[in-house]
Enzyme design. Structure first.
Site, mmCIF file in Angstrom:
data_model
loop_
_atom_site.group_PDB
_atom_site.id
_atom_site.type_symbol
_atom_site.label_atom_id
_atom_site.label_comp_id
_atom_site.label_asym_id
_atom_site.label_seq_id
_atom_site.Cartn_x
_atom_site.Cartn_y
_atom_site.Cartn_z
ATOM 1 N N GLY A 11 -6.656 8.603 7.938
ATOM 2 C CA GLY A 11 -6.610 8.862 9.366
ATOM 3 C C GLY A 11 -7.971 8.892 10.027
ATOM 4 O O GLY A 11 -8.983 8.496 9.454
ATOM 5 N N GLU B 67 -2.881 5.732 -8.314
ATOM 6 C CA GLU B 67 -3.803 6.697 -7.701
ATOM 7 C C GLU B 67 -3.824 7.974 -8.512
ATOM 8 O O GLU B 67 -2.783 8.485 -8.927
ATOM 9 C CB GLU B 67 -3.407 6.996 -6.245
ATOM 10 N N SER C 100 -12.252 3.570 6.566
ATOM 11 C CA SER C 100 -12.614 3.233 7.943
ATOM 12 C C SER C 100 -13.857 3.997 8.400
ATOM 13 O O SER C 100 -14.140 5.100 7.941
ATOM 14 C CB SER C 100 -11.453 3.521 8.899
ATOM 15 N N HIS D 188 -9.654 4.532 -0.820
ATOM 16 C CA HIS D 188 -8.774 4.706 0.332
ATOM 17 C C HIS D 188 -9.538 5.460 1.415
ATOM 18 O O HIS D 188 -10.519 6.132 1.147
ATOM 19 C CB HIS D 188 -7.528 5.497 -0.066
ATOM 20 N N ASN E 89 -9.963 0.136 1.552
ATOM 21 C CA ASN E 89 -8.826 0.119 2.477
ATOM 22 C C ASN E 89 -9.261 0.408 3.912
ATOM 23 O O ASN E 89 -10.040 1.335 4.154
ATOM 24 C CB ASN E 89 -7.783 1.147 2.046
ATOM 25 N N ASP F 115 0.837 -1.197 0.000
ATOM 26 C CA ASP F 115 0.000 0.000 0.000
ATOM 27 C C ASP F 115 0.876 1.253 0.000
ATOM 28 O O ASP F 115 1.889 1.319 0.698
ATOM 29 C CB ASP F 115 -0.891 -0.028 1.245
ATOM 30 N N HIS F 116 0.503 2.238 -0.783
ATOM 31 C CA HIS F 116 1.198 3.539 -0.839
ATOM 32 C C HIS F 116 2.705 3.395 -1.043
ATOM 33 O O HIS F 116 3.514 4.023 -0.336
ATOM 34 C CB HIS F 116 0.911 4.360 0.424
ATOM 35 N N THR G 174 -7.341 2.780 9.922
ATOM 36 C CA THR G 174 -7.612 3.557 11.128
ATOM 37 C C THR G 174 -8.444 2.783 12.140
ATOM 38 O O THR G 174 -8.165 2.824 13.348
ATOM 39 C CB THR G 174 -8.322 4.873 10.756
#
Length: 313
Positions: A180, A133, A213, A210, A254, A81-82, A257
């Site tokens: 976050g 992305e 959460s 992304h 994804n 990821d990332h 958090t």
């Protein structure tokens, strides 16, 4: 059982979504595999550059491989990821990743294309799937920090050209979510008009969300009651919006958090309620139990429960 992301996304498109869960620790790996096997739900194990730097990529890969033996009926793939070039190329060369993300979203369109295309070229030599992305998410996660004012929604007019030029296999888009615990500070939610237009321009192409959460308010409250100081004005992605996004071609969601908040809540409550104890195994067991229960609920929400049976011979 390892299944390629391409096969997972082709199967789930428009019907259910694959949870892509970031892991840093043994407890998180256990909980994820245990829940996936119990729910018969396919999932992606996500490993970030920060996780690789923290635990070492060899350690994380060894834990995942061990979990596949402990939970032999789990259906999964391993994803970076990332990633930047250093981590993406290392992951490709390791032969332990099924998928990598190259995150050049903060660059110009042309530079993003250039960097993404270079990783695609190397990844496809080994049949490794590539996520790119387009657009920039706000928020903070790991070492990513983007001010709200700098966040840019994905422009639907650019997606066809980007995919054509890069030959990437899936596309993460910026449609209002953020990294976050502090999502949707303005209460705006997912921009479904953008998702709809992207789907029209890229029919049947897997889209990635992304910042997926939920940021449970009860978890925030319990953390703060045990000594935490998190903002209680947070807002995650609602279950209704998650489910709705699946119909617009979102195949991968994804999650990072939420499992971190669980970790904070379990450990803060443990040490607050039992200050005379210090054994890490006790809260570790509680965290695995809580994380497993969380993932079982998430698989159900995404419609993935029972879908692993389609990949088992």
């Amino acid at each position: 059982m390892v299944v390629s992301p391409k096969e997972l996304f082709t199967n789930c498109y428009g019907k259910y979504a694959i949870a892509a869960v970031n892991v840093f620790t043994m407890e998180q790996v256990h909980a994820l595999f245990r829940a996936g096997e119990k729910a018969k739900a396919p999932f992606l194990v996500q490993i970030t550059p920060v996780a690789r730097n923290y635990a070492y990529s060899e350690m994380l890969s060894a834990m995942v491989q061990a979990a596949s033996k402990i939970y032999p009926k789990a259906v999964y793939a391993v994803h970076l990821d990332h990633g930047n070039e250093e981590h993406a190329l290392d992951a490709i060369a390791s032969n332990t990743y099924n998928s990598v993300m190259i995150d050049a979203s903060h660059d110009s369109f042309d530079k993003n294309v250039e960097r993404t295309r270079a990783i695609v070229k190397e990844a496809h030599k080994k049949n490794v799937f590539v996520e790119a992305e387009l657009g920039v998410l706000s928020g903070v996660e790991d070492d990513i920090s983007v001010d709200e004012k700098e966040a840019r929604y994905t422009k639907p007019s650019e997606v066809e050209k980007f995919v054509q030029l890069t030959q990437c296999d899936s596309l993460a888009v910026a449609v209002g979510t953020s990294h976050g615990a502090y999502k949707f500070s303005g209460g705006q939610g997912i921009q479904f008009d953008i998702l709809e237009e992207i789907q029209k321009r890229l029919p049947h192409f897997p889209i990635v969300l992304h910042g997926g959460s939920a940021v449970n308010k009860e978890e925030i409250s319990r953390i703060n009651s045990s000594g935490g100081a998190l903002s209680e004005g947070t807002a995650g992605v609602s279950p209704e919006e998650i489910v709705k996004s699946i119909t617009y071609g979102v195949c991968k969601i994804n999650i990072a958090t939420d499992t971190r908040l669980l970790w904070a809540r379990v450990h803060r409550e443990f040490f607050k309620d039992t200050p005379e104890l210090f054994d890490p195994i006790i809260p570790g067991k509680e965290y695995m139990k809580a994380n497993e229960a969380f993932m079982l609920e998430k698989f159900e929400l995404l419609g993935a429960t029972g879908k692993a049976n389609q990949f088992i011979q």
